[in-house]
Design an enzyme around this catalytic site. Structure first.
Site, PDB file in Angstrom:
ATOM      1  N   HIS A 145      41.047  25.955  37.274  1.00 48.52           N
ATOM      2  CA  HIS A 145      40.690  26.036  36.001  1.00 48.52           C
ATOM      3  C   HIS A 145      41.505  24.973  35.103  1.00 48.52           C
ATOM      4  CE1 HIS A 145      39.225  29.808  36.956  1.00 48.52           C
ATOM      5  NE2 HIS A 145      40.367  30.338  37.794  1.00 48.52           N
ATOM      6  N   HIS A 156      48.082  35.588  34.445  1.00 48.60           N
ATOM      7  CA  HIS A 156      47.237  35.350  35.772  1.00 48.60           C
ATOM      8  C   HIS A 156      46.322  33.962  35.661  1.00 48.60           C
ATOM      9  CE1 HIS A 156      43.524  36.852  38.269  1.00 48.60           C
ATOM     10  NE2 HIS A 156      43.751  35.717  38.874  1.00 48.60           N
ATOM     11  N   GLU A 209      45.318  27.899  40.308  1.00 50.83           N
ATOM     12  CA  GLU A 209      44.897  28.199  38.974  1.00 50.83           C
ATOM     13  C   GLU A 209      44.849  26.556  38.256  1.00 50.83           C
ATOM     14  OE1 GLU A 209      44.218  30.915  37.221  1.00 50.83           O
ATOM     15  OE2 GLU A 209      44.405  31.942  39.221  1.00 50.83           O
TER      16      GLU A 209
END
Length: 261
Positions: free
Chosen positions: A119, A62, A115
């Protein structure tokens, strides 16, 4: 000086300080169980379809999430550092299989862009993660090294549509293998609790560590487990069928979706 001007200057200074405060304490590496992700996606809309990994026991990455304990984030640390698909081209085939976007009809590039932007640009303050290729490569490496499919299977915990498992057994399987406390997340659907994600944590030196502070601990029997799962009922770890789609065809469709955005 006009008081309104002073207030405006102070506000801008505070805002700037907030924007550059991207400190974090640890990295959360999250693996998702595709069958549960798919079930949740279809529950949102029965017309939704899923793209599953070819291996029917495979967990999917993930993300790798820099996290400051007691808060959410940091996130979106550099909005100008845009995702570039060309940077991950050498590992794209592997990403399609192991960092899979389950949500059929949306682009894998959109998932990876999310992502990276949210992040990856924060994790990039660490040298081993300071590029797109490094960030996504680390995720693939960790999936292989800390495979939840292998850890659970070695403990006799196998995906099944008939058997279920207690949270203690799942937690102990990970803890026994890695010698750290993971964070285990469930999804509640139709009155049942489904295995959703298992998270393991790393220091900024990329050393395994306990995931305290990621989720709240629950006292379950004599154990203290970092989880949102219900300790009073077993967890369903559902099986899923092998995906029959050819990976190259899906890669082409994904690219076309991204190209036409």
């Amino acid at each position: 000086m006009n008081s309104f001007i002073i207030i405006a200057i102070l506000f801008n200074c505070l805002q700037f300080t907030h924007q550059i405060n991207h400190d974090f304490d640890l990295l959360i590496f999250t693996q998702s169980w595709p069958a549960t992700v798919c079930k949740e996606w279809k529950k949102m809309n029965p017309r939704h379809k899923c793209t599953m990994p070819h291996k029917n026991d495979a967990w999917s990455v993930h993300g790798i999430w820099p996290t400051k304990l007691g808060t959410i984030g940091p996130a979106n640390c550099n909005r100008t550092w845009l995702f570039d698909p060309e940077k991950i081209r050498p590992i794209e085939d592997k990403l399609l299989e192991e960092w899979t976007n389950i949500f059929n009809g949306t682009s894998n590039y959109a998932l990876w862009a999310h992502e990276w932007t949210k992040h990856g640009t924060c994790a990039a303050q660490l040298e081993p993660l300071n590029s797109e290729l490094k960030y996504f490569s680390i995720g693939l490496d960790w999936l292989e090294k800390y495979s939840m499919a292998r850890i659970l299977s070695d403990a006799g915990i196998i995906a099944s549509n008939t058997d279920d498992y207690h949270i203690t057994d799942i937690n102990n399987a990970v803890k026994k293998t890695l010698n750290i406390d993971p964070a285990i997340e469930c999804r509640k659907m139709d009155g049942e609790s489904y295995m959703s994600e298992i998270r393991i944590c790393f220091t900024k030196e990329l050393k395994l560590c306990d995931c305290d502070g990621v989720l709240a601990r629950r006292d379950i029997g004599t154990d203290s487990i970092i989880t949102n799962c219900d300790g009073n009922k077993n967890i369903i770890y559902p099986h899923y069928k092998e995906n029959s789609l050819y990976i190259q065809l899906y890669k082409l469709v994904t690219w076309l979706q991204w190209f036409t955005l």
